[in-house]
Design an enzyme around this catalytic site. Sequence first.
Site, PDB file in Angstrom:
ATOM      1  N   LEU A 224      85.190  38.226 104.100  1.00  0.00           N
ATOM      2  CA  LEU A 224      85.599  39.612 103.915  1.00  0.00           C
ATOM      3  C   LEU A 224      85.845  39.832 102.433  1.00  0.00           C
ATOM      4  O   LEU A 224      86.025  38.896 101.677  1.00  0.00           O
ATOM      5  CB  LEU A 224      86.869  39.924 104.712  1.00  0.00           C
ATOM      6  CG  LEU A 224      86.783  39.781 106.232  1.00  0.00           C
ATOM      7  CD1 LEU A 224      88.167  39.941 106.848  1.00  0.00           C
ATOM      8  CD2 LEU A 224      85.831  40.803 106.817  1.00  0.00           C
ATOM      9  N   CYS A 225      85.883  41.108 102.004  1.00  0.00           N
ATOM     10  CA  CYS A 225      86.072  41.386 100.583  1.00  0.00           C
ATOM     11  C   CYS A 225      86.353  42.861 100.349  1.00  0.00           C
ATOM     12  O   CYS A 225      86.074  43.701 101.204  1.00  0.00           O
ATOM     13  CB  CYS A 225      84.825  41.030  99.765  1.00  0.00           C
ATOM     14  SG  CYS A 225      84.232  39.365  99.987  1.00  0.00           S
ATOM     15  N   THR A 226      86.870  43.171  99.149  1.00  0.00           N
ATOM     16  CA  THR A 226      86.940  44.533  98.640  1.00  0.00           C
ATOM     17  C   THR A 226      86.377  44.525  97.232  1.00  0.00           C
ATOM     18  O   THR A 226      86.778  43.699  96.409  1.00  0.00           O
ATOM     19  CB  THR A 226      88.389  45.049  98.612  1.00  0.00           C
ATOM     20  OG1 THR A 226      88.936  45.037  99.928  1.00  0.00           O
ATOM     21  CG2 THR A 226      88.442  46.473  98.065  1.00  0.00           C
TER      22      THR A 226
END
Length: 388
Positions: free
Chosen positions: A132-134
């Site tokens: 996951l990431c932003t």
Amino acid sequence: MKLLYTTLLVVVYIIPAINAAQCLSGQYPPKPERLLPTYVVNLDAPPVERWQDLASKYKVELKDLIAYLKTFLVEISPELQYLVDLVDTKLPAMADTLPAPYGDEMKGISQASGLPLGEVVLYNIFYEVSSLCTSIVGQDEKGNIFHGRNLDFGGLMGWDKINHTWALTEKLRPLMVQINYTKNGQVLFKTTTFLGYIGSLTGVKPGVFSVTINERNIVKGGYIGLIEWMYNINRNQSFITFAIRDMLTNSESYNQTVKYLAEVPLVAPCFYIVAGTKPGEGAIITRSRKGSDDVKLLGRDDLWFLAQTNYDNWKKQPFFDDRLTPCIKCMQEKGKNQVTFESLYNVLSSRPMFNKETVYTSIMEPATGRIEAYWQLCLDEEAPCRPW
């Protein structure tokens, strides 16, 4: 059991934190000891030798991580059991099928660390199926471009009851580093990565572009592409993090990078977030395995920033993992006159962009090649942390 566990996490952590979104200030600069160590990888050296000193230095941490990874891999998805079963049979031979120089670099890591080659391959293909990431690209009032990202990794891979975080996430922290890749004695590009992982998750080529990758959460992800590759059904596709490193090594322009990442066949779906050096040079490339489903451009519709998490940005975000809406709100609150290393770090240090899976934050300026990367650890004592 997995469904029950996830439901309990939603009830205990997500629901209370739904209205706990932050937009912090004063988080930058972090304490100096949180800056990730920087090492050099010499691309003029033979591929089998490039990582040997570092792999030997970090061999205990690598062995600890991969032992844990093998044990809990199937927690992500039952379909991934085949990877564990094939670690000693198919995966070592897979190194010889990878495009140069990646297979030989993995062999060098195996030799220096003492890890079986199949386990090194497993480690290096794992991002194809889980993360996951932003990521944020912003342009200030003068047209300067900045690029920031949180890397979130390790969810649903065993809960650490003592530290109240994900066990795999904790195993990754000792391996976080910055790598300066050199050619002819000069820095060609810079990355933030995990030691022993030879693909690129976060990188900047000074004066040319910066790039990050986010997992795309859709049904039937990268494990299908991995099966096709291992059994030689389809090897006319690139591993998603190798595609980034290929561009960091060979691309001479922002436009060349965007075109390649939008078109190259891939083992797994993903989001590529690219920033350039000139006003308007920013893009979110929403990738399926065969091509682009969407390319969102900086400057179009007066957009002065782009933000991306792990879900299609034109769709309603899931209530249990909506990091995009508070990220956009916080960027708007900061304003176009505050697009800086400080403001991006503050946004990415705000919950829920900052959560139990967040291992590091990187901020980059493509025009100068400046990159700063810091380890992150979300503590409930300060404010509620979502598990992802």
